[in-house]
Every structure is written in C-alpha cells, then in structure tokens.
Design a protein around this motif. Structure first.
Motif, PDB file in Angstrom:
ATOM      1  N   PRO A 128      -3.825   6.830 -11.049  1.00 42.93           N
ATOM      2  CA  PRO A 128      -5.109   6.118 -11.013  1.00 42.93           C
ATOM      3  C   PRO A 128      -5.380   5.313 -12.279  1.00 42.93           C
ATOM      4  CG  PRO A 128      -5.376   8.328 -10.132  1.00 42.93           C
ATOM      5  CD  PRO A 128      -3.981   8.254 -10.683  1.00 42.93           C
TER       6      PRO A 128
ATOM      7  N   ARG B  17      -0.407   8.907  -6.700  1.00 42.20           N
ATOM      8  CA  ARG B  17       0.940   8.459  -7.068  1.00 42.20           C
ATOM      9  C   ARG B  17       1.858   8.421  -5.847  1.00 42.20           C
ATOM     10  NH1 ARG B  17       3.523   7.835 -11.793  1.00 42.20           N
ATOM     11  NH2 ARG B  17       1.815   8.777 -12.989  1.00 42.20           N
TER      12      ARG B  17
ATOM     13  N   ASP C 186      -4.284  -2.055 -14.468  1.00 46.60           N
ATOM     14  CA  ASP C 186      -3.792  -3.267 -13.813  1.00 46.60           C
ATOM     15  C   ASP C 186      -4.952  -4.149 -13.360  1.00 46.60           C
ATOM     16  OD1 ASP C 186      -1.560  -4.840 -12.546  1.00 46.60           O
ATOM     17  OD2 ASP C 186      -2.706  -4.359 -10.748  1.00 46.60           O
TER      18      ASP C 186
ATOM     19  N   ASP D 226      -3.204   3.917 -14.228  1.00 43.26           N
ATOM     20  CA  ASP D 226      -2.351   2.722 -14.219  1.00 43.26           C
ATOM     21  C   ASP D 226      -2.967   1.632 -13.343  1.00 43.26           C
ATOM     22  OD1 ASP D 226      -0.439   3.961 -15.838  1.00 43.26           O
ATOM     23  OD2 ASP D 226       0.622   4.784 -14.113  1.00 43.26           O
ATOM     24  N   TYR D 227      -3.511   2.042 -12.207  1.00 46.49           N
ATOM     25  CA  TYR D 227      -4.137   1.079 -11.305  1.00 46.49           C
ATOM     26  C   TYR D 227      -5.381   0.472 -11.949  1.00 46.49           C
ATOM     27  CZ  TYR D 227      -6.159  -0.854  -7.019  1.00 46.49           C
ATOM     28  OH  TYR D 227      -6.693  -1.695  -6.075  1.00 46.49           O
ATOM     29  N   GLN D 228      -6.174   1.309 -12.610  1.00 42.32           N
ATOM     30  CA  GLN D 228      -7.361   0.809 -13.304  1.00 42.32           C
ATOM     31  C   GLN D 228      -6.971  -0.206 -14.378  1.00 42.32           C
ATOM     32  OE1 GLN D 228      -9.315   3.354 -16.219  1.00 42.32           O
ATOM     33  NE2 GLN D 228     -11.302   2.870 -15.301  1.00 42.32           N
TER      34      GLN D 228
ATOM     35  N   TYR E 296       0.640   5.259  -3.716  1.00 39.33           N
ATOM     36  CA  TYR E 296       0.706   3.903  -4.272  1.00 39.33           C
ATOM     37  C   TYR E 296       1.778   3.702  -5.339  1.00 39.33           C
ATOM     38  CZ  TYR E 296      -3.801   3.939  -1.942  1.00 39.33           C
ATOM     39  OH  TYR E 296      -4.795   4.079  -1.006  1.00 39.33           O
TER      40      TYR E 296
ATOM     41  N   ARG F 154     -11.522  -0.170  -7.518  1.00 38.71           N
ATOM     42  CA  ARG F 154     -11.660  -1.616  -7.354  1.00 38.71           C
ATOM     43  C   ARG F 154     -13.082  -2.076  -7.661  1.00 38.71           C
ATOM     44  NH1 ARG F 154      -8.429  -2.940  -1.689  1.00 38.71           N
ATOM     45  NH2 ARG F 154      -6.339  -3.140  -2.597  1.00 38.71           N
TER      46      ARG F 154
ATOM     47  N   ARG G  39      -9.138   4.631  -4.415  1.00 32.48           N
ATOM     48  CA  ARG G  39      -8.720   3.292  -4.823  1.00 32.48           C
ATOM     49  C   ARG G  39      -9.867   2.295  -4.662  1.00 32.48           C
ATOM     50  NH1 ARG G  39      -3.910   0.003  -1.841  1.00 32.48           N
ATOM     51  NH2 ARG G  39      -5.421   0.214  -0.146  1.00 32.48           N
TER      52      ARG G  39
END
Length: 228
Positions: free
Chosen positions: A168, A161, A174, A170-172, A164, A133, A129
């Motif tokens: 990964p 998953r 976002d 999806d997080y990128q 969080y 970031r 993560r």
C-alpha cells in the motif's frame, strides 16, 4: 542467560527480552556505534495479535546476539523509516515486518506464527486502493485502510501485495509522484509540488522522483518549459 558475556559486531542483531538487565562496552579501543529500536511490549503484542489473533503471544529471545542477515535488513529498514520520518504507511508496514521477522527468526515462539493460507479478497483490496486514490496526499495509516477493507492490517499488507504486486505504501508513493509530475508539467515550483502531492518536503520528492524517473523535479520542469 543472566550473568553471561556476549560479543556482538557489525551485521548482527542484539535482542533483549523485556525487563532483562543488560549493559555494554566496546571490545576494541576505537569504540563502537550502533542503531537502537525500543519496541514496547504492548506494541509488539498488538502487532503480533493483528497477524495471528490469540496464537502468537509475546516473543522471548533465547540469545541476545543473533547472526541473521535477513533479520538485520528488516530491523535496519524499520530504523531508517523511523529516523527519516517516513510516511505512516511505510513505518507501519516495516514495523509489522520487523516484529514478525524477530518472532519467526529469533524467538522461542516462532513455531506459533505461521504464514496464513487462503485466497485474497479482491473486493476488500479494491476498497483499500480506492481510499488511497482519494486520499493519497494525506498521511493515512494502515488502521484506516484495514477498516475500509474489513480486515486486519496484516491481511491488508499480504492481500494488497498479492492483488497488485506492491505494498500500500508503494502505491501511495506512486500516486504522489504522478501528482507531482503533473504539477511540475504545469510549471509549479518543486517545493510547492512536493507539498501539494503529499511529500513531507522537497528533499523527499527529489529523492523519489530522481530514483523513479531518472531526473530531478527541477530538471524535469525546466525541460518541459524549454519544449513549450
């Protein structure tokens, strides 16, 4: 089996083994359309070995026509990601999901590929993560994230998953949306904000921005300008 005739239709998957000769023609006068993915042997073997080292082997399909709605969704999602030039993380996540689904749901080796058990390494997922970031604008691949986390890609997908609540990719996305929103709030043009936030073009930003926030990037920027 060799020499047999099979009939497929909308909502079905046709799966052919390597080097298996096949041909096709329309069963109706109006013709037919289909979407095709060619998964090379090396790619399939490498994906399965990442998920189950030394256990899975190359899948073989007992029948070329598979009636499985869930499998259709896995394959269609992968095809859409490839066709729409989605980010690497999206394509790689969907590739793994599709290959595993084909193996588990349509091949003769499904029993050899079971869901692994064990706790999620939260420290490893935090490292992945952290890299996202720092480098969310880049078209980073799962191999890099897995290397930083110290695990396989498959373990990364499952662990991220579990830790969080989303993949990964999806997080990128976002993080990219948040960056684009901040740029738009500063008055940056949507086309420029898309590139600087890591989206391939303005159309991709507009689609995801609208889906997430319920307003287009241009309308969001204009509304903030009116308020100021």
């Amino acid at each position: 089996m060799l020499g047999e005739r099979r009939v497929s239709a909308a909502g079905l998957v046709m799966a052919f083994n390597p080097d298996e000769p096949h041909d096709g023609q329309s069963a109706v006068h109006d013709g037919y359309r289909y979407r095709m993915l060619h998964l090379g042997e090396d790619l399939a073997r490498e994906t399965l070995d990442d998920a189950a080292p030394g256990r899975a082997g190359l899948p073989l399909f007992a029948t070329p026509v598979v009636d499985d709605r869930a499998l259709v969704r896995y394959v269609a999602r992968l095809h859409a990601a490839v066709a729409k030039n989605a980010p690497r993380l999206v394509v790689e996540e969907r590739l793994t999901a599709a290959v595993l689904a084909l193996t588990r749901r349509a091949s003769t080796r499904s029993a050899l590929l079971r869901e692994p058990q064990g706790r999620t390494d939260l420290a490893a997922m935090a490292r992945a993560r952290g890299m996202l970031r720092q480098r969310f604008v880049e078209n980073i691949g799962a191999d890099e994230l897995a290397r930083v986390a110290g695990c396989s890609r498959f373990t990364l997908y499952r662990g991220f998953r579990a830790a969080y609540g989303f993949a990964p990719s999806d997080y990128q996305r976002d993080l990219r949306l948040r960056r684009a929103r901040a740029l738009l709030a500063e008055g940056t043009a949507p086309s420029t904000a898309a590139v600087e936030a890591g989206f391939s073009d303005q159309a991709h930003l507009t689609r995801w921005f609208t889906r997430t926030y319920g307003v287009t990037p241009a309308a969001y920027r204009m509304a903030l300008q009116r308020e100021s």
